[in-house]
Design a protein around this motif. Structure first.
Motif, mmCIF file in Angstrom:
data_model
loop_
_atom_site.group_PDB
_atom_site.id
_atom_site.type_symbol
_atom_site.label_atom_id
_atom_site.label_comp_id
_atom_site.label_asym_id
_atom_site.label_seq_id
_atom_site.Cartn_x
_atom_site.Cartn_y
_atom_site.Cartn_z
ATOM 1 N N UNK A 102 56.602 39.616 47.579
ATOM 2 C CA UNK A 102 55.994 38.288 47.727
ATOM 3 C C UNK A 102 55.947 37.861 49.187
ATOM 4 N N UNK A 103 56.204 38.798 50.107
ATOM 5 C CA UNK A 103 56.389 38.383 51.508
ATOM 6 C C UNK A 103 55.140 37.770 52.139
ATOM 7 N N UNK A 104 53.948 38.213 51.710
ATOM 8 C CA UNK A 104 52.731 37.655 52.316
ATOM 9 C C UNK A 104 52.560 36.207 51.856
ATOM 10 N N UNK A 105 52.729 36.024 50.539
ATOM 11 C CA UNK A 105 52.602 34.679 50.005
ATOM 12 C C UNK A 105 53.702 33.773 50.540
ATOM 13 N N UNK A 106 54.928 34.308 50.617
ATOM 14 C CA UNK A 106 56.065 33.497 51.091
ATOM 15 C C UNK A 106 55.808 33.034 52.523
ATOM 16 N N UNK A 107 55.338 33.953 53.368
ATOM 17 C CA UNK A 107 55.099 33.581 54.765
ATOM 18 C C UNK A 107 54.066 32.465 54.859
ATOM 19 N N UNK A 152 59.337 51.000 36.491
ATOM 20 C CA UNK A 152 59.444 50.153 37.675
ATOM 21 C C UNK A 152 58.195 50.329 38.545
ATOM 22 N N UNK A 153 57.738 51.615 38.680
ATOM 23 C CA UNK A 153 56.558 51.885 39.526
ATOM 24 C C UNK A 153 55.328 51.160 38.979
ATOM 25 N N UNK A 154 55.185 51.175 37.638
ATOM 26 C CA UNK A 154 54.016 50.514 37.033
ATOM 27 C C UNK A 154 54.093 48.999 37.232
ATOM 28 N N UNK A 155 55.300 48.471 37.091
ATOM 29 C CA UNK A 155 55.471 47.026 37.261
ATOM 30 C C UNK A 155 55.164 46.625 38.709
ATOM 31 N N UNK A 156 55.649 47.435 39.625
ATOM 32 C CA UNK A 156 55.452 47.148 41.050
ATOM 33 C C UNK A 156 53.963 47.218 41.404
ATOM 34 N N UNK A 157 53.265 48.214 40.818
ATOM 35 C CA UNK A 157 51.825 48.342 41.074
ATOM 36 C C UNK A 157 51.093 47.091 40.552
ATOM 37 N N UNK A 158 51.486 46.652 39.342
ATOM 38 C CA UNK A 158 50.826 45.473 38.761
ATOM 39 C C UNK A 158 51.095 44.240 39.636
ATOM 40 N N UNK A 159 52.320 44.104 40.114
ATOM 41 C CA UNK A 159 52.662 42.960 40.971
ATOM 42 C C UNK A 159 51.831 42.991 42.250
ATOM 43 N N UNK A 160 51.737 44.200 42.828
ATOM 44 C CA UNK A 160 51.017 44.380 44.088
ATOM 45 C C UNK A 160 49.568 43.896 43.966
ATOM 46 N N UNK A 161 48.942 44.166 42.808
ATOM 47 C CA UNK A 161 47.530 43.801 42.630
ATOM 48 C C UNK A 161 47.317 42.296 42.823
ATOM 49 N N UNK A 162 48.358 41.495 42.576
ATOM 50 C CA UNK A 162 48.205 40.036 42.680
ATOM 51 C C UNK A 162 48.821 39.446 43.940
ATOM 52 N N UNK A 163 49.651 40.233 44.638
ATOM 53 C CA UNK A 163 50.370 39.641 45.778
ATOM 54 C C UNK A 163 50.305 40.498 47.035
ATOM 55 N N UNK A 164 49.283 41.372 47.150
ATOM 56 C CA UNK A 164 49.166 42.134 48.396
ATOM 57 C C UNK A 164 48.648 41.209 49.499
ATOM 58 N N UNK A 165 48.526 41.761 50.723
ATOM 59 C CA UNK A 165 48.188 40.910 51.866
ATOM 60 C C UNK A 165 46.849 40.197 51.663
ATOM 61 N N UNK A 166 45.868 40.878 51.075
ATOM 62 C CA UNK A 166 44.527 40.277 50.930
ATOM 63 C C UNK A 166 44.513 39.253 49.799
ATOM 64 N N UNK A 167 45.016 39.642 48.626
ATOM 65 C CA UNK A 167 44.955 38.721 47.478
ATOM 66 C C UNK A 167 45.785 37.473 47.746
#
Ligand code: HEM
Length: 386
Positions: free
Chosen positions: A320-325, A8-23
Motif C-alpha cells: 500500500x506504499x504508493x497509496x499511503x504516501x 500468498x502469491x495469488x493474493x499478492x498479485x490480486x492486491x497489486x492490481x488495485x494498489x500499484x503505482x499507477x492505479x
C-alpha cells in the motif's frame, strides 16, 4: 499473515492490481476529499485531532475499498472498523499475535493452560472482524445487483467473478478490501500523529515548510496533487516523518523457509526473524543525530538513501506504499497550509511511543489554530460535501 507459497502469491498479485503505482493515483480525488473533511474537522474541533485522523484514514479506505461514502460523524462502518483496529492493537501490543505465530497450538489448549487466554481474546474480536469485512462486502453485492454501486475495489473484484470462479477467488474479493483497512488505516494515522508531534517540537521546521507552500500557492488556495513536484522542503519533511519514528519499528515478523547463515550465526529453517527497521533508520553513520527531526538531512548534494525501508523490503514489501504516501502527502501539505500547530501553553508534548507492531505517539495535546482568516475561509470554502 499468509505463509509464503502459491496462495500468498495469488493474493499478492490480486492486491497489486488495485494498489500499484499507477492505479493508486486513481484514488487521489477520494484522498483529497477525505483531507478536506479532515481540515474542516480540525477547524471545528481542533482538540480532537487524533479522532479526526482516524476518521480521515477510515474515509479514504472505505471509499476506495467499498465505495462507501462515510458520514461526517458517527458512521457505523467507521465505528466497526475502529473496534477492529482497537482489537488488533491490543493483540499486537501484548505480543499475542507473535505468540500465536510461534505456538499456534495454544489455540487448542484448555482455558487454564498458561498463554491460552489468547483463545478467549481471539474469540472476542473475530466476530467483529467478520462483521467489518462481511457487511460492507454484502452491501456492495446488493448495490451491484441494483445497478447502483459506486466504483470500488470490492465492486471491481466481484464483477470479475463468474460461474467458474473458485472458492479462493470468491474469498479474495472479501479478503483484499478488508485487509486494506486492517493494514492501511492504523499505519496512516500513526505517521500523521508523528507529524503533529514533530511540528509541535520543531516549530522552525513548520515555519520553513509553510513558507515553501505559500511561495507556490500565495496563500490564496489550498495545495493539490498538481503541486507535488514543486515542494522540496515539504518532501524532505515527509521523509523525515517516516524515518524519525518508523510506523512499524520491527516490521512484520517473517519465518525462514530454509536454513541460513548470517554473520556466522546459523539460523534454522522455521525461525522467526524480525527486521529492525528502527535501527536501520537510526544508523548514526547514515543519518547523523538520528533522534533529531531534521528535514535538511535530505537536502544535501549527496543525500542518504530515502526511507523506503520503513515499508519493509523484498517480496513482502508493503503493497500500500504508493497509496499511503499520497494520503500522507495530501494531509500534511494541507494541514501545514491551513493551520499553526503549537504546544499547549509552551509545554512541549513528550516523545513517547506505544509498543506493538504498529507504534503510535502516546496521547498528547496541541494548540491548533487556523493560520489566518483567509486560511479558515479556504478550509470552509473547499470542502466537498459528503
Ligand atoms: C505509512 C504507512 C504504511 C507503512 C509505514 C507501512 C509499512 C508496512 C510494513 C513495514 C510492512 C511489512 C513489510 C515486510 O514484511 O517487509 C507492510 C506490509 C503490508 N502493507 Fe503496509 N504500510 C503502510 C500503509 C499501508 C497501506 C495504506 C496499505 C493498503 C492500502 C498497506 C498494505 C500492506 C500490505 C498488503 C502488506 C503485506 C504485504 C505482504 O505480506 O505481502 N500498507 N506495510
Amino acid at each position: 499473515m499468509l505463509p509464503y507459497g502459491d496462495r500468498w502469491r495469488r493474493l499478492r498479485r490480486a492486491f497489486h492490481a488495485h494498489f500499484d503505482a499507477t492505479t493508486s493515483k486513481e484514488y487521489r480525488p477520494l484522498e483529497m476529499q477525505a483531507v478536506q473533511r479532515l481540515l474542516r474537522n480540525l477547524l471545528e474541533n481542533p482538540d480532537n485531532f487524533s479522532q479526526h485522523l482516524k476518521h480521515m484514514a477510515g474515509q479514504v479506505i472505505l471509499s476506495i475499498a467499498y465505495g462507501i461514502d462515510v458520514r461526517p460523524e458517527g458512521d457505523p462502518h467507521v465505528a466497526v472498523a475502529e473496534a477492529v483496529l482497537e482489537a488488533v492493537s491490543v493483540v499486537s501490543s501484548n505480543s499475542w499475535a507473535m505468540l500465536l505465530d510461534m505456538m499456534p497450538w495454544l489455540l487448542y489448549m484448555p482455558g487454564w493452560f498458561p498463554g491460552a487466554s489468547i483463545k478467549h481474546e481471539a474469540s472476542k474480536w473475530l466476530p467483529i472482524v467478520d462483521s467489518m469485512i462481511g457487511k460492507p462486502h454484502a452491501e456492495v453485492k446488493a448495490a451491484l445487483a441494483d445497478g447502483r454501486a459506486p466504483p470500488s475495489v470490492a465492486a471491481k473484484m466481484i464483477l470479475q467473478l463468474d460461474e467458474n470462479s473458485s472458492e479462493e477467488e470468491i474469498w479474495t474479493t472479501k479478503a483484499i478490501p478488508g485487509f486494506v483497512y486492517l493494514v492501511g488505516a492504523d499505519t496512516t494515522v500513526s505517521s500523521l500523529r508523528t507529524f503533529f508531534l514533530a511540528m509541535a517540537l520543531y516549530p522552525e521546521v513548520q515555519r520553513k515548510a509553510q513558507a515553501e507552500i505559500d511561495s507556490i500557492t500565495s496563500g490564496s488556495r489550498l495545495p493539490d496533487f498538481s503541486d507535488m513536484a514543486s515542494f522540496t522542503y515539504v518532501d524532505a519533511l515527509i521523509k523525515e516523518v517516516l524515518r524519525w519514528h518508523p510506523v512499524a519499528p520491527l516490521g512484520i515478523p517473517r519465518r525462514l523457509m530454509e536454513d541460513d547463515i548470517y554473520n556466522g550465526y546459523f539460523i534454522p529453517a522455521g525461525s522467526m526473524v524480525m527486521s529492525n527497521i528502527w535501527a536501520i533508520m537510526h544508523d548514526h553513520s547514515i543519518y547523523p543525530e538520528p533522534n533529531r527531526f531534521y528535514p535538511e538531512r535530505w537536502l544535501v548534494p549527496d543525500p542518504p538513501p530515502s526511507p523506503e525501508a520503513v515499508f519493509g523490503h523484498g517480496r513482502r514489501i508493503c503493497q500500500g506504499r504508493f497509496m499511503a504516501r499520497d494520503s500522507i502527502w495530501a494531509a500534511i501539505v494541507n494541514i501545514l497550509a491551513s493551520f499553526e500547530i503549537k504546544s499547549v501553553n509552551g509545554n512541549p508534548p513528550k516523545e513517547v511511543y506505544t509498543s506493538g507492531i504498529v507504534s503510535y505517539p502516546e496521547a498528547f495535546e496541541l494548540d491548533i489554530r487556523p493560520r489566518s482568516d483567509v486560511a479558515a475561509a479556504l478550509v470552509h470554502g473547499t470542502v466537498f460535501e459528503c
